[in-house]
Write an enzyme that holds these catalytic residues in place. Structure first.
Site, PDB file in Angstrom:
ATOM      1  N   ARG A  87      32.120  28.376  30.700  1.00 38.15           N
ATOM      2  CA  ARG A  87      30.922  28.964  31.041  1.00 38.15           C
ATOM      3  C   ARG A  87      29.860  29.033  30.312  1.00 38.15           C
ATOM      4  NH1 ARG A  87      34.171  28.563  35.102  1.00 38.15           N
ATOM      5  NH2 ARG A  87      34.749  29.509  36.110  1.00 38.15           N
ATOM      6  N   HIS A 116      29.890  20.145  35.475  1.00 44.73           N
ATOM      7  CA  HIS A 116      31.816  21.429  35.520  1.00 44.73           C
ATOM      8  C   HIS A 116      32.801  20.088  36.412  1.00 44.73           C
ATOM      9  CE1 HIS A 116      31.674  25.694  36.404  1.00 44.73           C
ATOM     10  NE2 HIS A 116      32.929  25.256  36.107  1.00 44.73           N
TER      11      HIS A 116
HETATM   12  P1  NAP Z   1      43.330  32.549  30.163  1.00 41.36           P
HETATM   13  O1  NAP Z   1      44.825  32.124  31.010  1.00 41.36           O
HETATM   14  O2  NAP Z   1      42.963  34.120  30.737  1.00 41.36           O
HETATM   15  O3  NAP Z   1      43.051  32.354  29.082  1.00 41.36           O
HETATM   16  C1  NAP Z   1      42.873  33.125  28.871  1.00 41.36           C
HETATM   17  C2  NAP Z   1      42.244  33.450  26.725  1.00 41.36           C
HETATM   18  O4  NAP Z   1      41.569  33.882  26.053  1.00 41.36           O
HETATM   19  C3  NAP Z   1      42.992  33.945  26.812  1.00 41.36           C
HETATM   20  O5  NAP Z   1      44.198  33.187  25.862  1.00 41.36           O
HETATM   21  C4  NAP Z   1      42.583  35.478  25.855  1.00 41.36           C
HETATM   22  O6  NAP Z   1      43.503  36.266  24.713  1.00 41.36           O
HETATM   23  C5  NAP Z   1      41.304  35.310  25.129  1.00 41.36           C
HETATM   24  N1  NAP Z   1      40.794  35.374  24.994  1.00 41.36           N
HETATM   25  C6  NAP Z   1      39.998  36.776  26.307  1.00 41.36           C
HETATM   26  N2  NAP Z   1      38.981  37.749  26.130  1.00 41.36           N
HETATM   27  C7  NAP Z   1      38.691  36.885  24.673  1.00 41.36           C
HETATM   28  C8  NAP Z   1      38.439  38.211  23.588  1.00 41.36           C
HETATM   29  N3  NAP Z   1      37.166  38.616  24.103  1.00 41.36           N
HETATM   30  N4  NAP Z   1      38.893  37.540  22.161  1.00 41.36           N
HETATM   31  C9  NAP Z   1      39.493  37.036  22.239  1.00 41.36           C
HETATM   32  N5  NAP Z   1      40.144  35.862  23.274  1.00 41.36           N
HETATM   33  C10 NAP Z   1      39.924  36.353  24.166  1.00 41.36           C
HETATM   34  O7  NAP Z   1      42.420  31.705  31.133  1.00 41.36           O
HETATM   35  P2  NAP Z   1      42.494  29.743  31.696  1.00 41.36           P
HETATM   36  O8  NAP Z   1      43.194  29.835  33.032  1.00 41.36           O
HETATM   37  O9  NAP Z   1      42.625  29.380  30.678  1.00 41.36           O
HETATM   38  O10 NAP Z   1      41.077  29.426  31.651  1.00 41.36           O
HETATM   39  C11 NAP Z   1      39.562  30.049  30.784  1.00 41.36           C
HETATM   40  C12 NAP Z   1      38.284  29.683  31.683  1.00 41.36           C
HETATM   41  O11 NAP Z   1      37.778  27.921  31.721  1.00 41.36           O
HETATM   42  C13 NAP Z   1      37.980  30.147  32.195  1.00 41.36           C
HETATM   43  O12 NAP Z   1      37.720  31.649  33.084  1.00 41.36           O
HETATM   44  C14 NAP Z   1      36.992  29.392  33.301  1.00 41.36           C
HETATM   45  O13 NAP Z   1      35.859  29.801  32.956  1.00 41.36           O
HETATM   46  C15 NAP Z   1      36.996  28.184  32.350  1.00 41.36           C
HETATM   47  N6  NAP Z   1      37.085  26.876  33.229  1.00 41.36           N
HETATM   48  C16 NAP Z   1      36.417  26.257  33.499  1.00 41.36           C
HETATM   49  C17 NAP Z   1      36.664  24.753  33.626  1.00 41.36           C
HETATM   50  C18 NAP Z   1      35.854  23.685  33.962  1.00 41.36           C
HETATM   51  O14 NAP Z   1      35.990  23.395  34.272  1.00 41.36           O
HETATM   52  N7  NAP Z   1      34.852  23.731  33.342  1.00 41.36           N
HETATM   53  C19 NAP Z   1      38.048  24.974  35.315  1.00 41.36           C
HETATM   54  C20 NAP Z   1      38.919  25.839  34.699  1.00 41.36           C
HETATM   55  C21 NAP Z   1      38.950  26.935  34.057  1.00 41.36           C
HETATM   56  P3  NAP Z   1      44.838  36.720  25.777  1.00 41.36           P
HETATM   57  O15 NAP Z   1      45.720  35.502  25.319  1.00 41.36           O
HETATM   58  O16 NAP Z   1      45.063  37.337  23.696  1.00 41.36           O
HETATM   59  O17 NAP Z   1      44.483  37.587  26.459  1.00 41.36           O
HETATM   60  C1  GLV Z   2      36.223  26.228  37.446  1.00 40.10           C
HETATM   61  O1  GLV Z   2      35.266  26.952  36.456  1.00 40.10           O
HETATM   62  C2  GLV Z   2      37.247  27.336  37.365  1.00 40.10           C
HETATM   63  O2  GLV Z   2      37.482  28.358  36.372  1.00 40.10           O
HETATM   64  O3  GLV Z   2      38.205  27.184  37.652  1.00 40.10           O
END
Ligand code: NAP
Ligand code: GLV
Length: 309
Positions: free
Chosen positions: A224, A272
């Site tokens: 983000r 994005h």
């Molecule tokens: P997820 O499965 O919830 O993973 C989040 C990771 O971040 C986990 O490993 C978590 O640690 C870690 N984390 C959260 N808060 C933290 C903190 N304060 N300190 C250290 N580590 C922390 O999320 P995801 O599915 O991988 O997605 C991640 C993000 O990618 C989404 O929230 C979204 O904003 C972004 N995204 C972007 C796009 C795009 O097109 N640009 C697409 C999809 C998603 P733990 O494992 O220990 O809980």
């Molecule tokens: C895209 O940014 C998502 O969070 O899926």
């Protein structure tokens, strides 16, 4: 048994195709586009809904987010006790792995420079770099971060990962918690942000943190825009501590035309698009989970409202 009612709302995704897609995947249900005053539904499938939808829909059994990040929902008053379920990969992690590996390899192998040289009719070589000098740090080792870390490790880069809890992932050195952030940054040259946006992670990449990266660092933000302090990133690039950045996400999207990122010579931009929500995969996952919830089974991807992700 009464017909299951499902509503769909998206601030910017194509309702015309999602509603029939959900209907086809849930043949016993009635799927409608949400409009103000719509009758109560059992399940809502949403992207950036208005507060009015949540306030009016008082009989929801679950709320599905058609993305991985739930930060937009966390700014609303959510119905208490109603599970919020985010997309759990649904075809995003492979896209994210492609995007991040592409950005890393493009910079590491100097493909941009070669394209310029060849464009000038110049047949010249650059000195091969050692990947040991380019350790990759991945902030966030969740559904997307873990897949990206494993993909990057396949190219023999040293890989560090930072998460809330410790991880054990082959080829990835795990750092966790605020106390280990400094050591993680000092051990990384590429920095990939794949954190959820929460109060703890907003503005995480500020001047102090960017300065802790190895000299010649390279930032890839695919999470983000608000994870990065824009002016601090530009300052770190301009003073030469950072060599470049690839940015897919921004505080304001579309990126305003006057924003300095557009014209910065060391910044590569995309709109994005690093991991798009894939309609058919997402609908299949949501329909499967609705079926599971109706049967009383547990589902993956439930957001913890206290953690905010
Ligand atoms: P997820 O499965 O919830 O993973 C989040 C990771 O971040 C986990 O490993 C978590 O640690 C870690 N984390 C959260 N808060 C933290 C903190 N304060 N300190 C250290 N580590 C922390 O999320 P995801 O599915 O991988 O997605 C991640 C993000 O990618 C989404 O929230 C979204 O904003 C972004 N995204 C972007 C796009 C795009 O097109 N640009 C697409 C999809 C998603 P733990 O494992 O220990 O809980
Ligand atoms: C895209 O940014 C998502 O969070 O899926």
């Amino acid at each position: 048994m009464p017909t299951l009612r499902v509503i769909y709302y998206s601030a910017d995704r194509d309702a015309a195709s999602w509603v029939p897609g959900l209907q086809a995947a849930l043949p016993g249900a009635s799927v409608q586009l949400w409009e103000p005053g719509a009758p109560p539904a059992d399940y809502a499938v949403v992207w950036k809904p208005p507060q009015q939808l949540l306030d009016e829909q008082t009989q929801l059994k679950a709320l599905f987010n058609t993305g991985a990040g739930v930060d937009a929902l966390m700014n609303l008053r959510l119905p208490v006790g109603v599970p919020l379920i985010r997309l759990d990969d649904a075809g995003m992690s492979v896209q994210m792995a492609e995007y991040v590996c592409h950005a890393i390899i493009r910079y590491f192998r100097e493909f941009e420079g070669y394209a310029v040289d060849m464009g000038h009719g110049q047949w010249s070589f650059r000195k091969p770099r050692s990947r040991l000098d380019f350790p990759v740090g991945i902030l966030g080792l969740g559904v997307l971060g873990e897949r990206v870390a494993k993909a990057v490790a396949q190219f023999d880069f040293p890989v560090n990962g930072w998460s809330q809890s410790p991880k054990s992932i082959a080829g990835v050195q795990s750092f966790h918690g605020a106390a280990q952030l400094g050591s993680f940054l000092a051990a990384s040259r590429f920095l990939v942000c794949l954190l959820p946006l929460t109060p703890d992670t907003e503005n995480l990449l500020n001047a102090d943190r960017l300065a802790q990266l190895r000299p010649g660092g390279y930032v890839i933000n695919v999470a983000r825009g608000a994870h990065v302090v824009d002016a601090d990133l530009i300052a770190a690039l301009d003073r030469g501590h950072l060599a470049g950045a690839t940015l897919d996400v921004f505080r304001v999207e579309p990126l305003p035309s006057e924003h300095p990122f557009w014209v910065h010579p060391k910044i590569t931009l995309t709109p994005h698009t690093s991991a798009r929500t894939l309609r058919s995969e997402s609908i299949a996952q949501i329909a499967f989970k609705i079926g599971a919830l109706v049967r009383g089974d547990a589902v993956a991807g439930c957001v913890d409202p206290v953690r905010g992700y």
